[in-house]
Design an enzyme around this catalytic site. Structure first.
Site, PDB file in Angstrom:
ATOM      1  N   VAL A  48       0.739  -1.399   0.049  1.00 44.10           N
ATOM      2  CA  VAL A  48      -0.103  -0.092  -0.142  1.00 44.10           C
ATOM      3  C   VAL A  48       0.986   1.336  -0.094  1.00 44.10           C
ATOM      4  O   VAL A  48       1.551   1.518   0.788  1.00 44.10           O
ATOM      5  CB  VAL A  48      -0.981  -0.014   1.307  1.00 44.10           C
ATOM      6  N   GLU A  49       1.005   1.805  -1.145  1.00 44.75           N
ATOM      7  CA  GLU A  49       1.630   3.050  -1.198  1.00 44.75           C
ATOM      8  C   GLU A  49       1.013   4.398  -0.955  1.00 44.75           C
ATOM      9  O   GLU A  49      -0.304   4.118  -0.538  1.00 44.75           O
ATOM     10  CB  GLU A  49       2.205   3.271  -2.811  1.00 44.75           C
ATOM     11  N   CYS A  58       4.832  -2.280   3.097  1.00 45.77           N
ATOM     12  CA  CYS A  58       5.221  -3.355   2.276  1.00 45.77           C
ATOM     13  C   CYS A  58       4.042  -4.609   2.505  1.00 45.77           C
ATOM     14  O   CYS A  58       3.574  -4.463   3.532  1.00 45.77           O
ATOM     15  CB  CYS A  58       6.526  -3.819   2.688  1.00 45.77           C
ATOM     16  N   GLU A  60       4.549  -7.550   2.884  1.00 51.03           N
ATOM     17  CA  GLU A  60       5.050  -8.689   4.119  1.00 51.03           C
ATOM     18  C   GLU A  60       4.523  -7.952   5.229  1.00 51.03           C
ATOM     19  O   GLU A  60       3.860  -8.811   6.083  1.00 51.03           O
ATOM     20  CB  GLU A  60       6.502  -8.823   4.035  1.00 51.03           C
ATOM     21  N   CYS A  93      12.607  -6.380   2.508  1.00 48.73           N
ATOM     22  CA  CYS A  93      13.422  -5.491   2.898  1.00 48.73           C
ATOM     23  C   CYS A  93      13.818  -5.546   4.398  1.00 48.73           C
ATOM     24  O   CYS A  93      13.255  -6.441   4.995  1.00 48.73           O
ATOM     25  CB  CYS A  93      12.794  -4.145   2.651  1.00 48.73           C
ATOM     26  N   CYS A  96      11.037  -5.428   6.786  1.00 46.46           N
ATOM     27  CA  CYS A  96      10.054  -6.742   7.017  1.00 46.46           C
ATOM     28  C   CYS A  96      10.726  -7.910   7.644  1.00 46.46           C
ATOM     29  O   CYS A  96      10.180  -8.455   8.399  1.00 46.46           O
ATOM     30  CB  CYS A  96       9.810  -6.947   5.443  1.00 46.46           C
TER      31      CYS A  96
END
Length: 134
Positions: A48-49, A58, A60, A93, A96
């Site tokens: 979700v940006e 992110c 995850e 990342c 996450c």
């Protein structure tokens, strides 16, 4: 757990489905994730940006946090489906990985796929030196 574990296949399927729901209007980099818990619950998450980058989340972490919100047990498998990054499979990342260590622990199986190629690693292999609960 091995890649032929049917729970891995289920997680990859659900992560692929979650990728379709991703909200990525800025980067166009759609990602989907799914977590399988000790109770065999499968929880999906999508990236979700936000125009304010720091407010994005992110896929995850959406899936991992949702396991807590839904009280469905300890994460045992984390699957991530996205396109490749610089020609390589995209792995979680650092943020996450840290959340995965907190909620799932070092034995969590991390599965990544671009829809054609799939690889797995134990979280302890990806992030051997992250701080974690003993």
């Amino acid at each position: 757990m091995q890649i032929d574990d049917p729970r891995v296949s289920d997680a990859l399927h659900d992560a692929t489905e979650a990728k379709k729901d991703a909200y990525a209007p800025y980067s166009g980099f759609k990602m989907g994730a799914a977590v399988v818990t000790a109770t065999n619950a499968v929880i999906k998450g999508s990236v979700v940006e936000n125009i304010s980058l720091g407010l994005a989340m992110c896929a995850e972490r959406v899936a991992l946090f949702s396991t807590v919100a839904n009280n469905v047990g300890k994460p045992e498998i984390l699957a991530l489906v996205s396109r490749r990054t610089d020609g390589e499979l995209t792995w979680p990342c650092g943020a996450c990985l840290q959340v995965a260590m907190e909620l799932g622990g070092a034995e969590l199986l991390v599965v990544v796929s671009d829809g054609k190629v799939t690889e797995t690693r134990k979280l302890s292999e990806l992030a051997a030196h992250l701080p974690h609960k003993k």
